[in-house]
Design a protein around this motif. Structure first.
Motif, short mmCIF file in Angstrom:
data_model
loop_
_atom_site.label_atom_id
_atom_site.label_comp_id
_atom_site.label_asym_id
_atom_site.label_seq_id
_atom_site.Cartn_x
_atom_site.Cartn_y
_atom_site.Cartn_z
N UNK A 1 3.38 10.24 -3.94
CA UNK A 1 3.33 8.99 -3.60
C UNK A 1 4.23 8.78 -2.49
N UNK A 2 3.38 8.48 -1.11
CA UNK A 2 4.06 8.19 0.10
C UNK A 2 4.13 7.07 0.45
N UNK A 3 5.30 6.56 1.06
CA UNK A 3 5.21 5.28 1.90
C UNK A 3 4.16 5.43 3.12
N UNK A 4 3.66 4.18 3.47
CA UNK A 4 2.86 4.32 4.35
C UNK A 4 3.27 4.33 5.72
N UNK B 1 0.80 -1.28 0.05
CA UNK B 1 -0.01 -0.10 -0.25
C UNK B 1 0.83 1.29 -0.09
N UNK B 2 0.42 2.42 -0.55
CA UNK B 2 0.84 3.57 -0.37
C UNK B 2 -0.18 4.67 -0.49
N UNK B 3 0.23 5.95 0.04
CA UNK B 3 -0.79 6.93 0.04
C UNK B 3 -0.33 7.80 -1.26
N UNK B 4 -1.43 8.21 -2.07
CA UNK B 4 -1.46 9.07 -3.34
C UNK B 4 -2.07 10.24 -3.34
N UNK B 5 -1.28 11.15 -3.41
CA UNK B 5 -1.92 12.62 -3.14
C UNK B 5 -1.81 13.23 -4.57
N UNK B 6 -3.05 13.63 -5.26
CA UNK B 6 -2.90 14.26 -6.58
C UNK B 6 -2.96 15.90 -6.39
N UNK B 7 -1.85 16.47 -6.85
CA UNK B 7 -1.76 18.04 -6.77
C UNK B 7 -2.50 18.74 -7.70
N UNK B 8 -2.28 18.17 -8.98
CA UNK B 8 -2.75 18.82 -10.07
C UNK B 8 -3.12 17.59 -11.30
N UNK C 1 9.78 14.22 7.11
CA UNK C 1 8.54 13.75 6.44
C UNK C 1 8.38 12.54 6.03
N UNK C 2 7.41 12.16 5.52
CA UNK C 2 7.18 10.71 5.06
C UNK C 2 8.07 10.69 3.75
N UNK C 3 8.51 9.39 3.56
CA UNK C 3 9.14 8.87 2.50
C UNK C 3 8.18 9.04 1.19
N UNK C 4 8.91 9.23 0.09
CA UNK C 4 8.01 9.55 -1.17
C UNK C 4 8.61 8.36 -2.15
N UNK C 5 7.84 7.85 -2.94
CA UNK C 5 8.29 7.06 -4.02
C UNK C 5 8.59 8.07 -5.31
#
Ligand code: FES
Length: 170
Positions: free
Chosen positions: A99-102, A86-93, A143-147
């Motif tokens: 895409x964050x590691x959970x 799993x990962x967290x996805x934030x769509x900015x535009x 901060x959170x780690x990002x892919x």
């Protein structure tokens, strides 16, 4: 007496043969492991660098953060459900994402996204992160780690073989 001598000789011979086999076996392992590693290294490297889809673009709404998952490229048949990462996805535009590691950057607990407060929170020791993944408060040192991600053929893709860490993060 001659029989005892013969048995003794055989026992010593048997012992020395087995010792030789053991030493040869250890030597074969010492030589073989690096050779096997050399043979399989390209396949491991390929899996590490593989871009993996975590969904089509229309699955992610601009301005929102949601949970997504991808299949671990180092999949083996007995992985079962654990192959889904799993990962967290934030769509900015339209084209920009995060895409964050959970996993919390403190000790790795699973962080949860709270859309109402627009914060990621860690249940273990109270670590809090802003929507952009930066540290807000608590014990996490960063901060959170990002892919690393890319948009390709209408899909959002990540380098799933490279778990984000201090070395691998964006
Ligand atoms: Fe998240 Fe400690 S593991 S705050």
């Amino acid at each position: 007496m001659a029989t005892n001598f013969s048995e003794h000789t055989m026992n010593r011979r048997t012992f020395l043969n087995r010792l030789a086999l053991l030493v040869n076996g250890i030597a074969a392992i010492l030589v073989g492991v690096p050779v096997i590693g050399f043979i399989f290294a390209p396949a491991v490297e390929k899996a590490k660098n593989k871009w993996i889809s975590i969904g089509t673009l229309d699955e992610f709404t601009v301005g929102q953060t949601k949970l997504a998952e991808y299949i671990n490229p180092f999949l083996v048949p007995w992985d079962g459900e654990t192959a889904k990462v799993p990962c967290w996805v934030r769509r900015i535009d339209e084209q920009k994402f995060q895409v964050f590691a959970i996993n919390c950057a403190h000790l790795g607990c699973t962080v949860k996204w709270f859309a109402e407060s627009e914060l990621f929170m860690c249940p273990c020791h109270g670590g809090v992160y802003y929507a952009d993944g930066s540290r807000a408060s608590g014990p996490p040192p960063r901060g959170l780690f990002e892919y690393k991600y890319r948009v390709e053929n209408g899909h959002l893709e990540v380098r799933g073989g490279r778990l984000p860490t201090i070395q691998e993060s964006v």
